[in-house]
Each structure stands twice: as structure tokens, then as C-alpha cells.
Design a protein around this motif. Structure first.
Motif, PDB file in Angstrom:
ATOM      1  N   PRO A 188      41.650  43.204  42.759  1.00  0.00           N
ATOM      2  CA  PRO A 188      40.544  41.646  42.612  1.00  0.00           C
ATOM      3  C   PRO A 188      40.622  41.695  41.598  1.00  0.00           C
ATOM      4  O   PRO A 188      41.494  41.571  40.348  1.00  0.00           O
ATOM      5  CB  PRO A 188      39.590  43.168  41.993  1.00  0.00           C
ATOM      6  N   HIS A 189      40.634  39.666  41.418  1.00  0.00           N
ATOM      7  CA  HIS A 189      41.030  38.854  39.729  1.00  0.00           C
ATOM      8  C   HIS A 189      40.218  38.233  39.853  1.00  0.00           C
ATOM      9  O   HIS A 189      40.559  37.386  40.845  1.00  0.00           O
ATOM     10  CB  HIS A 189      42.669  38.862  40.391  1.00  0.00           C
ATOM     11  N   VAL A 190      38.794  37.884  39.763  1.00  0.00           N
ATOM     12  CA  VAL A 190      38.380  36.730  39.243  1.00  0.00           C
ATOM     13  C   VAL A 190      38.216  36.309  37.994  1.00  0.00           C
ATOM     14  O   VAL A 190      38.287  36.896  36.924  1.00  0.00           O
ATOM     15  CB  VAL A 190      36.997  37.533  39.868  1.00  0.00           C
ATOM     16  N   GLU A 191      38.550  34.462  37.683  1.00  0.00           N
ATOM     17  CA  GLU A 191      38.449  34.297  36.608  1.00  0.00           C
ATOM     18  C   GLU A 191      37.261  34.378  36.316  1.00  0.00           C
ATOM     19  O   GLU A 191      36.248  32.696  36.592  1.00  0.00           O
ATOM     20  CB  GLU A 191      39.148  33.161  36.389  1.00  0.00           C
ATOM     21  N   GLU A 192      36.843  34.212  34.945  1.00  0.00           N
ATOM     22  CA  GLU A 192      34.958  34.254  34.205  1.00  0.00           C
ATOM     23  C   GLU A 192      34.867  32.643  33.966  1.00  0.00           C
ATOM     24  O   GLU A 192      34.035  31.831  34.334  1.00  0.00           O
ATOM     25  CB  GLU A 192      34.127  34.710  33.671  1.00  0.00           C
TER      26      GLU A 192
END
Length: 1017
Positions: A188-192
Motif C-alpha cells: 500500500p502506498h498513498v500520498e497524504e
């Protein structure tokens, strides 16, 4: 790295780097310097000033850039100072209008270091786009001034992709970081922080799909029209029906050109979207089209790069079969994007893989988030993922997961030079037959055997030879012929070396990019050997240039050798019993490199091809070995290239290390580990996630480099302190104590001893274990030249710390030979452990490819029944002798009964028992059967007792062993016949041969030239 980040392969020439830098300095025409030349002839005369300049450079490097807004003149002087630091020139030798290459003769590999120094000195971020057209020192100064006026400073907290390498490269003689084995997985990889791409009203966005009938293209167009206000330009790229006006077929050269021209005629497009969907998958049909479409996409990328409004390139993959030919193509496109991102930092290059349930608008917005670092995005079941690397050592069991034998046939591409022969050498002990494919013609009419091996002497001899044989050649043709003969000479020597080791080898001329040539040569191999078991694809070429300077032909040449060459070999050899395929890929496929969109795309697509073959042919072991720069195979053997690699934080692997890693990966690693990356350190490239943190240590395992061993399989090793695969050295630690080593208290061979001893048989087990750790793909065949110099006694409550060093000393035919020493700390009469290390034991360990082997019968064996002339000794009497003569207990009371002795011979019996020898370590195994060797040694003492020898009050102990060989390990409660013969006897003791055989009469162990010395209180 602010200028050039380079990746190397066996076909590297300095000309490739110079071609790349011509993109940055396009007007210069100075001929490229060879890898072995100095910066320029004039630099020789300046050697005396280098030390002074180095001191001045150190002073200047610590000075900050001038405050305020320096003028171009001030900046020019600072640039000149940095160039002086890098080259050794004096100030009076440099003028601002001098051409960096033509006038100053600054080599390609030095320029990136200069640009890097400029970035640090001026505290600014240098993008390749800003410096692609500069020529002179003044040009650089003007461009720096322009950037400073814009206020573009160097990133701080984020760091850059070119942080200095904190550790020296391999081969420097200093401490090196350990080699890490990296596997890849989706995480998982999400940029805030969201920074959406900004597209101006009505800016064109080209959206390309297989044909116009795809609904996905319309939906994506709707997102960009609705959410971003863009003008959509739909284009079909695999349409062979020509029903639409804007229909093209990238499988056709003329359509590639036409589509690229069409894209170039658009009014400054802001974006390019390339869609791979189910219809695209259907149209693609097979893998042969992959390199053609990659070339077509490169033409589009090259055309798009000329747009002054370019903002993003997005590859969207949404097909039911992610793992088909279209999936392989998609990975090749990812490789291209990774490298292009280095050259065009203002452009967002993104790859987006969608599943059926993904919200299209949300996914595109997330992929084009400017704060997002990874280029590759994957939407699956509501999660936003990316590909990430993690350290994953191989968990080794007491067996190999893949076997090679003398019947197997392995085909190597890439010629029999460079990296390839090193891999062949590590496979030589397995005896497999080897066929090498290369484009170099090896002449029969040239006496290659008598050409010198040393490079300079070889080159001189070949130059004279060429002048004699082909006097009409000149210029480039003459140089090519010289290089061909030099390469042919190296191929000839490597083939001869392998044949000297008993390997059946042959070399065949073949261009692997030509499917007909591959079919012909594979047919010849199958006709000769009847089979092909493995392929090692290491062929590769470099044609490095920036996107704007690279031609489609230069792009295709690299892709064809790597990808198409691999596919031609695989599809042709599949019916011939293929069992494994290993391709040498590059870290460029993971991190990208400027100037290498072709190399990154080729290696990424080739790596994806390995996954494709593995899924469709699960019985074939497929490995894509993703490699950093390799030292020792001809490409990176240059001080300036090494300096460049250090700036990039790209640490080398020695070619000998690669060979070892290759063999271990093939034979010990799980088959499902298809993409495997090896590295010491790599540039900090945010576009690719790699977590280099070591996994938490597991108490039940021993970590040794890229491998992990179960402690119960190596009970005599506590830890490994040093591992050098290139030199073949391993250093380990072992602490002996009665508390943990339950076998020690049983081993007190003489009643007068105050404390029990570390036995000779366990010392040899220790030697066998460290040798297996160094070469786990091989099995211990035996031990020779063992010396027991100083015994180690173990008082209760004390630990006897020891250092074990294992070092490869020879390769003998199919065997490897390691020299092993054990040195322990001494002990005082009061039982206090001293700090001083003493050599205690040493021996050579013989390693081979077979787990079990037949042993040769020793001269004079077996002992015949009619030779025995004394009475037998039953078990009860044997136990009484142990009580009378020793304080040996359970484990070391190994002789069960004796049939009797004769003149110089003895015959007896033992029952081998497997029991727990270590506290808190259950289920241990040994590399051989140590207690069987103990029985063979003890026969000598029982021989003295039974023959009623005058020296019977003395006791024999082992002093040296000529050689111990074993065929297999003993089974629990197995009955074994043991025999011995006296070969010599003098005042010092006996020289002894002995052997052991199972109930069927097969030899289990032989011990020859065993020197047993008299020992008394």
C-alpha cells in the motif's frame, strides 16, 4: 546524480558514454577517449600540480557560494575553480569560451562529477533539461545564473538521488557493505499531500488506445475533459482496419513515423495517455510484437518531449489478463518511464494498473499527484499500491532445490567472455555440458593459443597481426578487426580453461536477435546433445543517449538483444527439455537511468518475460537477476567511472560475487522468486521504493550474506563475522563450553586429564560447516591435511572462544578446496581464559557437486578373516577397557565389539547412534558422521591393546590425517564394520589407514595416512 547516472554491461565501451554526453554538449566533436587513457595528453604534464590543487579544492569546497545575487562573471570564476579541482588545470590554462570537450578534453565520465559539484556549491537543483544544449564554461555560468534568478534551490529534507556513497566500492580493500538480496511485492502506498497536475483550459491531451471502439478511452477522455478542462485528441495505435481517420498501427514502421509526426503537429500537448486494455491484449497477439511497439512508443515519447507544455505521460493498464503479452509490454513501458523521469524532471511519468472496481477519476488524480514519488501505481480491491523491494535472504534447507548433472546441457548467450565465463566456471563442478553463443567469429587460421594473455601485450601483438594479414584495412575497419581478434583470443582462452577442468564446451556464432539464426543453432545443439536443459541469457549492448538525441534504431538495437534475444532462445528451446532460464537484468529496470530509456525498457521487459514464462510453464525455473554495476568483467574498470559510481551511491558487485550469487539463486532459492535484485547500495531514487532494512534476526537461523541457515543444520557455528564471496573467505565464531556442548563432557580420552577436550572429530565438523556456508551449493566430500596442533580443554563454567577462518585455496577439476583454521584463546593452569589466540586445528575441506559418491577401495582392504589371529573382544570387555584406560563416556564409547587383530590389522563393529549433542538445540544434523571417524581413530588404540604391545601403557592420539572421505551419512542404529591397517610405525607412533562399510559391504568412510602419536601424562 545531477548529470549522468550510468549502468554497465559486458559490451560497454567508452564511446557509449561519450555519445550520451553529446546530448548535453551536442556541438562538440572531440573523439572519445578510451577507458584506459588519461583525461588529455596535456594533463600528464600537470601531474605534479595535482596534490596542490587537491588542497585548494578542499579549501574551496568548504566555502559557501557568495551571498547576494552574483553576476555571471563571478559565477564563471566559481565554475572555473570547480573544473580546476576536477581536472588539475591551472587558472591560466582555462578561458570561459573554451569548449569543455574539444578544448579542455574533459572526459564524459568526469562531466557528471563536475555538474554534481556545481549543484552542491551553488545550493541549487540542476535538471538535465536545463543543461542539454550547453557547450562552454560561459554557457554553464549563464545557465546557472538563470536558475539562481528563478530561485530554484537544492532540495533539503527530501534529499536527492545522488547522495554521496558512504561506503567504498568493491575491490577497494576497505570494509564493504553486505550484499542484499531484494524481492519485490505490492505494498500500500498513498500520498497524504496532494498536488494535482495543472492543465490549462483547452490544452491538448493525446489519448491512445488499440482502436477507437474501446469504451475505456472514452471514459478516460471524459475524466480529463471534465476534471482538468483538457482538449482530448483520440488516437488509435493498433488499428489495422483503417476505419478511423486517426488510425495507426504501431506494429508498422511507417505508421510509427506517421503517428509520431501527428503528435508533433499538435499545438503543444500537455499530456500523453497510452491505454492497454482487453482489446489491446487481443490485438497484440504474441510477444514478438512487444519490442516493435516499445520502439513505436519511444518515437511517440521522443516527439512529445519537444512540446514546451509537456506535463505528464500516463500509461494505463486495464486488462483481464495482467500477465499476458500486454503485461510484458506494460512493464517495458514502465522501464522507459523510469529513465525518462531522470531526463525530464518537470514531467510526471506514471504507470497506472486498474482493476474492474476502481474509480477512474480518483485513480487518475492519485497517479498524477505531483507529491507522489513512485512512478508505478496499482489499484486493486480498493487499495492504492506500488511495487516495493524488500530484503529477503534465501532460507536454506539441507538440500538443493534444483540439480544439475553431467547429462545436462546449458546454452549461454553473450559470448564466452566478460561475465559469462565466470558463471560457467562456478557451474563447472557439476559437469554439465556448455554451449556459448556469440557474434564474434573465432578464426581457425589464427594461432590464438600463442597470443599473449596480458592486455597491452595482446593488443600490440594483434595490431601487428592485423597489419600483416589485412594490410588494406584502415581507420574504423582496422580498429574493429583488432577488437574482434582480441575478443576471439579471450573466448579461446576461456574455452580452453573450461576444457582443462573437464567441461565439454563449444562455441557457435549466432546473433540472438535473428530468429532464423537461433533456430539453426538450437537445432545444431539438440542434434549434438539431444537436449537443452538451461539458458543463461547475458547478451546485451549499450546505445546510451538522451531521449532527444537517441534514434529509434538505437533504441531498438538494445531492446532486440535483451528482450527479443531472450524470447528467440526460449521459444526455440522449449521443446528440448528446458528446465531453467536465467537472464541477467539491470538495476536500471528498477531505478531508471538518464540516457538509458532503451536499456531500462529492455531489461524491464525481459524481466517481465521471465514471469510470463514461469506462469505458463511452471515446471521451468525462471530467474531475472537484477544487477548493479559489475566490477572485474571489463565495463567499470576505470577510476573516473568508479568516481561517478561513488557519487551515485551505486556500489559494485565483483564478478566473482555475481557468479556465486547466480549459482546459489539457481540451486537454493525458491522457484517462485523470479525477480531477484542484488545490491550493496543504490542511489536514493524516490521513483522506485526499496526498503534496505535488514529483516529482524530469527534466533533459530544463522544469517550469512544473502542466505539464512537453520542453526540445527550448522550447530558448530555461532555467527559469521565476515563473508567475502569474491575472495572466497568466511570468518566465523564458536564458543565451546560444557554447558551447551553436551558432547564435550563425554570426551576425556585420558584419565589424567583435568578437563575434557574439544575432540578432533568435532573440529573437522566445524570445518565442514563453515565450508558449506561459504559454498552452500556444494557438498562436503572429505577433509585432508588435517593437523591437530594444540588441544582445547574446557573447564566447567568456562567458554573457550574460537575464531574459524575458511578460505578457498584451489579448484581441482570438479572440486573446490578450502583451507580452514581454528584458533582459540589459551587457558592458564588455574583455568583462567587468556586473551591470546593460539592455532589449534587446521585442515583442507574438499567440496563437490555430489551429495553422495562411491569411494575407492583402499589398498589391502577389506581385512580378511584368515588374517585375524587374536581372540575377539565382546561388548562387555570393550566397556571395561574404556573404564580402565579412559574416562570416555557414552557418546565416545563408539567401538561395540572386535573380531580380532592380525599382523598390522584390526577388524571390529560399531552401532551408529544419533542423539542430541547440544543443549537447547533439537534435531541437529552434521555435515558428515563424526562418531564414525572417532571409531576409525580409536581402532589404533584397541589394536595396541589386543596385540599386547610393550607400549600398552601409552595411548595414541590423532596428530595428522592425510585424508578422510565419506560417501553418505550414517543412519541411526546402523551397524557398521570398521577396519584398520598399520602402514608405518616408529618411536613417535603409528601411521594408519582405516575404513568403514555398511551391512551390504559398501564403503561409508575412508581415512588414510592417519598419524597417531604416543601420548602420556
Amino acid at each position: 546524480m545531477t548529470a549522468i547516472r550510468r549502468e554497465y554491461d559486458p559490451d560497454f565501451t567508452e564511446h557509449n558514454l561519450d555519445d550520451l554526453l553529446k546530448g548535453m554538449f551536442p556541438e562538440t566533436v572531440a573523439p572519445p577517449a578510451s577507458a584506459g587513457e588519461l583525461i588529455a595528453p596535456r594533463m600528464i604534464a600537470q601531474g605534479e600540480r595535482v596534490e596542490k590543487k587537491a588542497k585548494e579544492a578542499e579549501t574551496r569546497s568548504n566555502e559557501p557560494a557568495p551571498a547576494g545575487e552574483p553576476g555571471a562573471g563571478d559565477i564563471t570564476e566559481q565554475v572555473i575553480g570547480i573544473i580546476m579541482d576536477a581536472t588539475g588545470y591551472d587558472r591560466e590554462e582555462i578561458e570561459p569560451d573554451m569548449d569543455l570537450r574539444e578544448d579542455l578534453s574533459i572526459r564524459s565520465s568526469r562531466l557528471p562529477v563536475i555538474m554534481d559539484s556545481l549543484e552542491g556549491h551553488f545550493n541549487m537543483k540542476i535538471d538535465l533539461e536545463d543543461f542539454m544544449d550547453v557547450r562552454t564554461i560561459k554557457d554553464i555560468a549563464v545557465r546557472i545564473s538563470e536558475i539562481l534568478e528563478k530561485g530554484t534551490t537544492a532540495p533539503g529534507a527530501e534529499g536527492t538521488a545522488h547522495e554521496p556513497n558512504a561506503e567504498p566500492s568493491a575491490g577497494s580493500g576497505e570494509k564493504k557493505e553486505t550484499i542484499k538480496r531484494i524481492l519485490f511485492e505490492e505494498v500500500p502506498h498513498v500520498e497524504e499531500n496532494v498536488q494535482p497536475v495543472e492543465i490549462g483550459p483547452m490544452e491538448p491531451v493525446a489519448i491512445m488506445s488499440a482502436t477507437g471502439g474501446t469504451g475505456l478511452r472514452k471514459r478516460i477522455g471524459g475524466v480529463f475533459r471534465r476534471d482538468y478542462g483538457a482538449t482530448i485528441v483520440p488516437l488509435s495505435v493498433l488499428d489495422d482496419t483503417r476505419k478511423e481517420e486517426e488510425a495507426f498501427d504501431l506494429r508498422l514502421e511507417k505508421d510509427q513515423v506517421a503517428l509520431a509526426e501527428k503528435l508533433g503537429r499538435l499545438e503543444q500537448p500537455a499530456g500523453m495517455v497510452f491505454i492497454i486494455d482487453n482489446l489491446f491484449e487481443e490485438k497484440l497477439e504474441n510477444l514478438n510484437a512487444v519490442p516493435v511497439i516499445l520502439k513505436g512508443f519511444f518515437r511517440l515519447l521522443k516527439s512529445f518531449a519537444n512540446s514546451s507544455s509537456k506535463k505528464f505521460v500516463l500509461v494505463i493498464h486495464k486488462a483481464e489478463d495482467d500477465n499476458g503479452p500486454a503485461g510484458v509490454l506494460g512493464e517495458g513501458l514502465v522501464g522507459m518511464l523510469l529513465s525518462a523521469a531522470h531526463e525530464f524532471s518537470s514531467v510526471q511519468f506514471r504507470s497506472l494498473r486498474l482493476d474492474a472496481d476502481t474509480d477512474l477519476s480518483e485513480a487518475i488524480r492519485a497517479a498524477l499527484n505531483r507529491s507522489r514519488k513512485p512512478i508505478q501505481s496499482i489499484c486493486r480491491e480498493g487499495e492504492f499500491l506500488t511495487l516495493s523491494g524488500r530484503v529477503a535472504p534465501v532460507q536454506c534447507e539441507d538440500s538443493r532445490t534444483f540439480e544439475l548433472s553431467r547429462d545436462d546441457v546449458v546454452v549461454f548467450s553473450g559470448g564466452a567472455y566478460g561475465i559469462t565465463p565466470h558463471i560457467a566456471e562456478i557451474l563447472a563442478p557439476f559437469g554439465c555440458r556448455m554451449v556459448f553463443l556469440g557474434r564474434t567469429v573465432v578464426d581457425d587460421d589464427i594461432d590464438l593459443a600463442n597470443l599473449p594473455a596480458e592486455h597491452n601485450a595482446l593488443k600490440g601483438a594483434v595490431e601487428h597481426l592485423t597489419a600483416d594479414l589485412k594490410p588494406d584495412l584502415s581507420g574504423v575497419d582496422r580498429e574493429r578487426e583488432i577488437q574482434r581478434i582480441i575478443t576471439a583470443s579471450e573466448i579461446f582462452r576461456n574455452m580452453q580453461n573450461l576444457r582443462a577442468r573437464g567441461v565439454d564446451t563449444s562455441y557457435l556464432v549466432c546473433d540472438v536477435t535473428d530468429p532464423k539464426a537461433v533456430e539453426t543453432v538450437i537445432e545444431e545443439v539438440v542434434k549434438r546433445y539431444g537436449r537443452i536443459d538451461g539458458i543463461v541469457h547475458s547478451a546485451g549492448v549499450l546505445r546510451d543517449k538522451f531521449v532527444k538525441q537517441m534514434t529509434p534504431e538505437e533504441f531498438a538495437q538494445v531492446v532486440d538483444v535483451k528482450f527479443l534475444g531472450a524470447w528467440n532462445l526460449i521459444k526455440t528451446a522449449l521443446p528440448s527439455g528446458l528446465r531453467f532460464i536465467a537472464c541477467l537484468s539491470s538495476a536500471a529496470s528498477i531505478q531508471g537511468n538518464p540516457g538509458q530509456v532503451n536499456y531500462a525498457a529492455a531489461n524491464r521487459a525481459m524481466s517481465a518475460l521471465m514471469g510470463y514464462v514461469h506462469r505458463n510453464h511452471p515446471g521451468i525455473r525462471c530467474k531475472a537477476l537484477i544487477l548493479p554495476p559489475i566490477e572485474g568483467a571489463g565495463m567499470a574498470e576505470d577510476s573516473e567511472i568508479r568516481a561517478l559510481m561513488a557519487r551515485m551511491n551505486a556500489a559494485y558487485l565483483r564478478v566473482e560475487e555475481l557468479a556465486q550469487l547466480f549459482c546459489a539463486e539457481l540451486m537454493l532459492a525458491p522457484a517462485e522468486d523470479v525477480w531477484v535484485m542484488f545490491m550493496r547500495s543504490l542511489p536514493n531514487v524516490p521513483a522506485a521504493l526499496i526498503d534496505v532494512k535488514e529483516p529482524e534476526a530469527e534466533p533459530a537461523n544463522l544469517r550469512v550474506g544473502t542466505l539464512s541457515f537453520r542453526r540445527q543444520d550448522f550447530p558448530m557455528v555461532d555467527s559469521v563475522q565476515r563473508l567475502d564471496l569474491a575472495e572466497g573467505v568466511l570468518e566465523a565464531v564458536r564458543s565451546f563450553s560444557q554447558d551447551r556442548d553436551l558432547w564435550i563432557s563425554d570426551h576425556r580420552p585420558f584419565q589424567f586429564l583435568k578437563h575434557p577436550l574439544v575432540s578432533a572429530i568435532m573440529a573437522l565438523e566445524t570445518f565442514a560447516e563453515v565450508s558449506r556456508m561459504l559454498y552452500p551449493q556444494f557438498w562436503v566430500q572429505g577433509v585432508r591435511n588435517a593437523e591437530f596442533i594444540e588441544i582445547i580443554s574446557c573447564p566447567p563454567g568456562a567458554s573457550r572462544d574460537s575464531i574459524i577462518e575458511c578460505r578457498r585455496v584451489a579448484v581441482e577439476g570438479a572440486d573446490l578446496v578450502c583451507k580452514v583454521t581454528l584458533a582459540g584463546k589459551g587457558i592458564s593452569p588455574s583455568g583462567r581464559v587468556l586473551d591470546r589466540l593460539n592455532d589449534n586445528y587446521r585442515a583442507q575441506v574438499i567440496l563437490g557437486s555430489c551429495k553422495s559418491a562411491d569411494l575407492e577401495e583402499l589398498e589391502g582392504f577389506p581385512v580378511r578373516t584368515d588374517e585375524v589371529d587374536t581372540r575377539p573382544m565382546d561388548h562387555a570387555e570393550i566397556l571395561r577397557k574404556y573404564d580402565e584406560r579412559t574416562t570416555m563416556q557414552g557418546r565416545y564409547r563408539v567401538i561395540e565389539s572386535l573380531y580380532g587383530t592380525g599382523a598390522g590389522c584390526i577388524r571390529g563393529k560399531m552401532t551408529y547412534r544419533i542423539q542430541n549433542d547440544f543443549k537447547d538445540l533439537e534435531g541437529t544434523t552434521y555435515q558428515y558422521s563424526p562418531y564414525l571417524l572417532e571409531a576409525l581413530l580409536q581402532l589404533a588404540n584397541f589394536y595396541i591393546l589386543m596385540r599386547d604391545d610393550p607400549e600398552r601403557d601409552l595411548t595414541l592420539i590423532p596428530h595428522k590425517i592425510g585424508e578422510v572421505c565419506f560417501s553418505r551419512k550414517c543412519r541411526d542404529n546402523e551397524t557398521i564394520i570398521v577396519e584398520g591397517r598399520v602402514r608405518d610405525r616408529d618411536d613417535e607412533g603409528l601411521t594408519w589407514d582405516s575404513c568403514a562399510r555398511d551391512a551390504e559391504g559398501r564403503l561409508l568412510m575412508t581415512a588414510t595416512d592417519v598419524k597417531m602419536r604416543w601420548f602420556s601424562k
